[in-house]
Design an enzyme around this catalytic site. Structure first.
Site, PDB file in Angstrom:
ATOM      1  N   ASN A   1      50.188  43.450  33.497  1.00  0.00           N
ATOM      2  CA  ASN A   1      49.634  43.919  34.770  1.00  0.00           C
ATOM      3  C   ASN A   1      50.194  43.108  35.943  1.00  0.00           C
ATOM      4  O   ASN A   1      49.616  43.089  37.025  1.00  0.00           O
ATOM      5  CB  ASN A   1      48.110  43.813  34.757  1.00  0.00           C
ATOM      6  CG  ASN A   1      47.496  44.638  33.649  1.00  0.00           C
ATOM      7  OD1 ASN A   1      47.944  45.735  33.379  1.00  0.00           O
ATOM      8  ND2 ASN A   1      46.480  44.097  32.990  1.00  0.00           N
TER       9      ASN A   1
ATOM     10  N   HIS B   1      35.928  51.285  33.429  1.00  0.00           N
ATOM     11  CA  HIS B   1      36.157  50.090  32.601  1.00  0.00           C
ATOM     12  C   HIS B   1      34.882  49.615  31.896  1.00  0.00           C
ATOM     13  O   HIS B   1      33.779  49.726  32.446  1.00  0.00           O
ATOM     14  CB  HIS B   1      36.662  48.984  33.535  1.00  0.00           C
ATOM     15  CG  HIS B   1      37.250  47.803  32.837  1.00  0.00           C
ATOM     16  ND1 HIS B   1      36.556  46.628  32.667  1.00  0.00           N
ATOM     17  CD2 HIS B   1      38.472  47.607  32.270  1.00  0.00           C
ATOM     18  CE1 HIS B   1      37.327  45.760  32.048  1.00  0.00           C
ATOM     19  NE2 HIS B   1      38.494  46.322  31.796  1.00  0.00           N
TER      20      HIS B   1
ATOM     21  N   GLU C   1      36.747  53.889  39.469  1.00  0.00           N
ATOM     22  CA  GLU C   1      37.916  53.047  39.710  1.00  0.00           C
ATOM     23  C   GLU C   1      38.775  53.768  40.730  1.00  0.00           C
ATOM     24  O   GLU C   1      38.673  54.987  40.861  1.00  0.00           O
ATOM     25  CB  GLU C   1      38.702  52.852  38.401  1.00  0.00           C
ATOM     26  CG  GLU C   1      37.990  51.917  37.462  1.00  0.00           C
ATOM     27  CD  GLU C   1      38.646  51.799  36.091  1.00  0.00           C
ATOM     28  OE1 GLU C   1      39.878  51.882  35.996  1.00  0.00           O
ATOM     29  OE2 GLU C   1      37.898  51.623  35.121  1.00  0.00           O
TER      30      GLU C   1
ATOM     31  N   HIS D   1      43.378  47.656  39.562  1.00  0.00           N
ATOM     32  CA  HIS D   1      44.796  48.012  39.411  1.00  0.00           C
ATOM     33  C   HIS D   1      45.432  48.475  40.717  1.00  0.00           C
ATOM     34  O   HIS D   1      46.617  48.764  40.758  1.00  0.00           O
ATOM     35  CB  HIS D   1      44.963  49.089  38.344  1.00  0.00           C
ATOM     36  CG  HIS D   1      44.559  48.619  36.990  1.00  0.00           C
ATOM     37  ND1 HIS D   1      45.417  47.935  36.158  1.00  0.00           N
ATOM     38  CD2 HIS D   1      43.372  48.667  36.349  1.00  0.00           C
ATOM     39  CE1 HIS D   1      44.776  47.608  35.052  1.00  0.00           C
ATOM     40  NE2 HIS D   1      43.529  48.035  35.137  1.00  0.00           N
TER      41      HIS D   1
ATOM     42  N   LYS E   1      45.654  40.641  38.286  1.00  0.00           N
ATOM     43  CA  LYS E   1      46.682  41.628  37.953  1.00  0.00           C
ATOM     44  C   LYS E   1      47.865  41.482  38.910  1.00  0.00           C
ATOM     45  O   LYS E   1      48.608  40.537  38.781  1.00  0.00           O
ATOM     46  CB  LYS E   1      46.041  42.998  37.892  1.00  0.00           C
ATOM     47  CG  LYS E   1      45.204  43.057  36.607  1.00  0.00           C
ATOM     48  CD  LYS E   1      44.275  44.183  36.442  1.00  0.00           C
ATOM     49  CE  LYS E   1      43.640  44.052  35.053  1.00  0.00           C
ATOM     50  NZ  LYS E   1      42.278  44.563  34.986  1.00  0.00           N
TER      51      LYS E   1
HETATM   52  C1  LIG Z   1      41.057  44.185  34.176  1.00  0.00           C
HETATM   53  C2  LIG Z   1      39.933  44.948  34.720  1.00  0.00           C
HETATM   54  C3  LIG Z   1      38.695  44.323  34.972  1.00  0.00           C
HETATM   55  C4  LIG Z   1      38.409  42.920  34.540  1.00  0.00           C
HETATM   56  O1  LIG Z   1      39.049  41.995  35.322  1.00  0.00           O
HETATM   57  P1  LIG Z   1      39.345  40.524  34.750  1.00  0.00           P
HETATM   58  O2  LIG Z   1      39.575  39.702  35.943  1.00  0.00           O
HETATM   59  O3  LIG Z   1      40.540  40.670  33.865  1.00  0.00           O
HETATM   60  O4  LIG Z   1      38.128  40.113  33.973  1.00  0.00           O
HETATM   61  C5  LIG Z   1      37.720  45.071  35.592  1.00  0.00           C
HETATM   62  N1  LIG Z   1      37.922  46.351  35.927  1.00  0.00           N
HETATM   63  C6  LIG Z   1      39.083  46.992  35.654  1.00  0.00           C
HETATM   64  C7  LIG Z   1      39.252  48.424  36.034  1.00  0.00           C
HETATM   65  C8  LIG Z   1      40.114  46.303  35.031  1.00  0.00           C
HETATM   66  O5  LIG Z   1      41.239  46.926  34.729  1.00  0.00           O
END
Ligand SMILES: *Cc1c(COP(=O)(O)O)cnc(C)c1O
Length: 385
Positions: free
Chosen positions: A45, A130, A174, A206, A237
């Site tokens: 990512n 998520h 999201e 993302h 990410k």
């Molecule tokens: C990766 C992700 C999270 C979690 O984030 P982290 O900082 O890795 O714990 C939450 N929501 C979505 C949509 C994600 O892709």
């Protein structure tokens, strides 16, 4: 307990669903080493390629912090000036009154959803949100109502049926979906706010760094920051740091500081991580060519794969190729690995049953040349048709 564990592991193995950890050595610049082999990494990512950016590496090397750890939770003595500076800058970046830094995206979602809602409330969530949001909803005890992915007509129908039976309502989606790579229809959801009275929350994990004029995300790109009550996103990410942010009003911020158990009962992130996040934020704003080139290259790859007859989804840097069966996704991934490409298959329960896939995530370092070679490799491993 042993019997239960053995049965579960046996079943997972049987269905090609057993997950395993592979030790790797990240090389940066879109590459990874595992054992003696080097691979093009199409599963990370690190969308903007910032994790190997000289300025970020320099800020760690020249780290002026006199301690390694924040040594306490934010509410004790862990709330360093760097945490506060980052919160101020994020609030401005996201076009909101205030921001609050969490230790991870998972902790942010679990903490804030379970703090906001209780058993008298309803949470309306896109079918594909998520796991961290689902876990937060479960912990809250609120009624969880799932609407079909990106089907806002379905959300409206469910709101008209269920809204009157719950005290407060929260709608979550999201903005860039992690496994399908498509964009949440947030402008349509925002339009429903007046009629149904709900708190609107989006997850920009993302999208942060990748979408929007200054890289703030899809809410910025669509000019909707005002219409969304809670905008969360991560530093882990595209920003190549760690932790998460929640951009919101001052009042919500105060509420979260006083009610989010994942915020209250966890040691603050180390100050050096704040330094990385702050530096990354500057780079995201300054080096806009990274996101432009990334999105151009990703749509190039998507078009080519679709021309080759693959079922491809999404409209972002995430390019999923649906294989259907789990075994097929595994075999496809294995064959690509032999050709030097690290593209991990994603299987249920991360994605729906029967929708196993290769989740190709393009990053800034995967230029046209790299992608053309990758397309050639794909054509070879699938053989003549
Ligand atoms: C990766 C992700 C999270 C979690 O984030 P982290 O900082 O890795 O714990 C939450 N929501 C979505 C949509 C994600 O892709």
């Amino acid at each position: 307990m042993e019997k239960k564990i053995r049965t579960l592991l046996g079943e997972k193995h049987e269905k090609d669903l057993l997950r395993k950890l592979t030790p790797v050595f990240p090389l940066g610049f879109g590459k990874i080493r595992a054992g003696l082999h080097e691979y093009i990494n199409l599963s990370s990512n690190d969308y903007l390629g910032l994790s190997s950016h000289p300025e970020l590496l320099k800020c760690i090397k020249e780290n002026p912090c006199s301690v390694t750890s924040a040594s306490a939770s934010r509410l004790m003595t862990g709330s360093t000036y760097l945490h506060h500076e980052l919160e101020d800058k994020i609030a401005e970046f996201k076009g909101k009154e205030a921001a609050i830094v969490f230790n991870s995206g998972y902790q942010a979602n679990v903490g804030l959803i379970s703090a906001l809602c209780d058993k008298n409330d309803c949470i309306f969530a896109d079918k594909l949100v998520h796991a961290s949001m689902i876990d937060g909803a479960r912990l809250s005890g609120a009624k969880l109502v799932r609407y079909r992915h990106n089907d806002i007509g379905h959300l409206e129908l469910l709101l008209s049926k269920e809204r009157k039976n719950c005290k407060n309502a929260l709608v979550v989606t999201e903005t860039v979906f992690s496994m399908d790579g498509d964009i949440g229809r947030i402008e349509k959801i925002a339009l429903l706010k007046k009629k149904f009275d709900f708190v609107f929350m989006v997850d920009e994990a993302h999208a942060t760094g990748v979408f929007g004029e200054t890289g703030a995300g899809v809410a910025e790109e669509k000019g909707l920051s005002d219409k969304i009550d809670i905008i969360m996103g991560t530093f882990s990410k595209a920003m190549a740091g760690y932790g998460a942010y929640v951009a919101t009003s001052k009042e919500y911020k105060d509420f979260f500081i006083n009610s989010c158990r994942s915020f209250i009962y966890s040691t603050a992130l180390p100050p050096v991580i704040m330094l990385v996040n702050l530096t990354a934020l500057d780079l995201v704003k300054k080096e806009h060519y990274r996101r432009k080139s990334l999105l151009r290259n990703a749509s190039y790859l998507r078009e080519k794969l679709s021309d080759m007859g693959f079922e491809v989804r999404g409209e972002s840097q995430i390019v999923p190729v649906i294989t259907g069966e789990n075994a097929k996704a595994l075999a496809f991934g294995e064959r690509l690995k032999k050709k030097g490409y690290w593209v991990l298959p994603v299987r249920p329960p991360t994605v729906p049953e029967g929708e196993a896939r290769l989740r190709i995530s393009v990053t800034f370092d995967h230029n046209r040349k790299v992608l053309d070679n990758f397309l050639e490799a794909i054509a070879e491993v699938r053989g003549p048709r």
